[in-house]
Design a protein around this motif. Sequence first.
Motif, short mmCIF file in Angstrom:
data_model
loop_
_atom_site.label_atom_id
_atom_site.label_comp_id
_atom_site.label_asym_id
_atom_site.label_seq_id
_atom_site.Cartn_x
_atom_site.Cartn_y
_atom_site.Cartn_z
N SER A 44 -54.21 -127.76 89.12
CA SER A 44 -54.60 -126.37 88.91
C SER A 44 -56.09 -126.18 89.20
O SER A 44 -56.49 -125.19 89.84
CB SER A 44 -54.29 -125.95 87.48
N ILE B 256 -56.51 -121.48 84.94
CA ILE B 256 -55.31 -121.88 85.69
C ILE B 256 -54.77 -123.16 85.07
O ILE B 256 -55.48 -124.15 84.93
CB ILE B 256 -55.66 -122.16 87.17
N ALA C 174 -50.69 -125.02 84.75
CA ALA C 174 -49.23 -124.92 84.85
C ALA C 174 -48.59 -124.90 83.47
O ALA C 174 -47.73 -124.07 83.16
CB ALA C 174 -48.67 -126.07 85.68
N SER D 273 -44.83 -125.35 90.59
CA SER D 273 -45.87 -124.68 89.80
C SER D 273 -47.16 -124.55 90.61
O SER D 273 -47.80 -123.50 90.63
CB SER D 273 -46.13 -125.44 88.50
N GLY D 274 -47.54 -125.64 91.28
CA GLY D 274 -48.73 -125.61 92.12
C GLY D 274 -48.59 -124.62 93.27
O GLY D 274 -49.55 -123.92 93.61
N GLY E 198 -59.91 -124.81 85.75
CA GLY E 198 -58.65 -125.52 85.53
C GLY E 198 -58.87 -127.03 85.54
O GLY E 198 -59.99 -127.51 85.68
N GLN F 22 -49.10 -121.15 91.89
CA GLN F 22 -50.51 -120.89 91.63
C GLN F 22 -51.27 -120.64 92.93
O GLN F 22 -52.10 -119.72 93.01
CB GLN F 22 -51.12 -122.08 90.88
#
Length: 272
Positions: free
Chosen positions: A71, A136, A138, A195-196, A67, A199
């Motif tokens: 990410s 990975i 977002a 988003s993080g 990523g 993940q």
Amino acid sequence: MNSERITEMPSKYRHVEKMSTVEVLSNINMEDGTVADSIKQHIPQIGNLVNIIKEKLLAGGRLFYIGAGTSGRLGVLDASECPPTFGVSSDVVIGIMAGGDEALRFGFEDAEDSEDMGWADLNRYEPTVNDVVIGIAASGSTPYVIGALKQAQKRGIVTGSIVCNIESPISEFADFPIEVVVGPEFITGSTRMKSGTAQKLILNMISTATMIGIGRVQDNKMVNMQISNQKLIDRGTKMLMEKAGIQDYEKAKAMLIAYGSVQEALKITQKL
């Protein structure tokens, strides 16, 4: 593929600079509270990915996370925690991020713009069909990640993805796409937030479920953890005393140190 990026949509919160500190914190917390529910509906897809990772690792393969930006850092973090937590070698779960190790601390955000560099960084590890590569991102559109997954898939390597937009470009090159939509961020476009968090939670699920599945956990205990400091030696000693029925703390501690892990010490006690 859908060009709409939900991760870039405007925040529903306006004039946040006029909010009190408590209002800011409360609103962030309220948004964070929606993330786990967003993930819940994707558990079957996550499970399918975990099952193939377990199969590959048991056959001697590796798991790669790749990523950029937040990410990438999250992937490197999860990979780096597998050896001390589960006692696997550092080359079993490998995190790769755009810009290399220096980018973990300093942002080199332009490093994500090259498809060729994504595959070049992954190819240094000579990935094979025994491995799994998870991209990975977002946004789901990071060229660095797309390049790595595209080339891996061409070579018959199993690919997965963790993104926060639907029908993202990255998903086109993922055999096991996981698209968890958490909605607009509290600060527009700040995908280090919800988003993080999504993940990070999914990575926790993948690595933990995988390690349980390949025998690195017993009951609910980290029996293969590295005994690298006094806290972990004490935890491991008490774990060994409980599981082996050893009454003497110093005896259990000596065995743990001698054999390197609770699981190895247990194997010896079972032979005695």
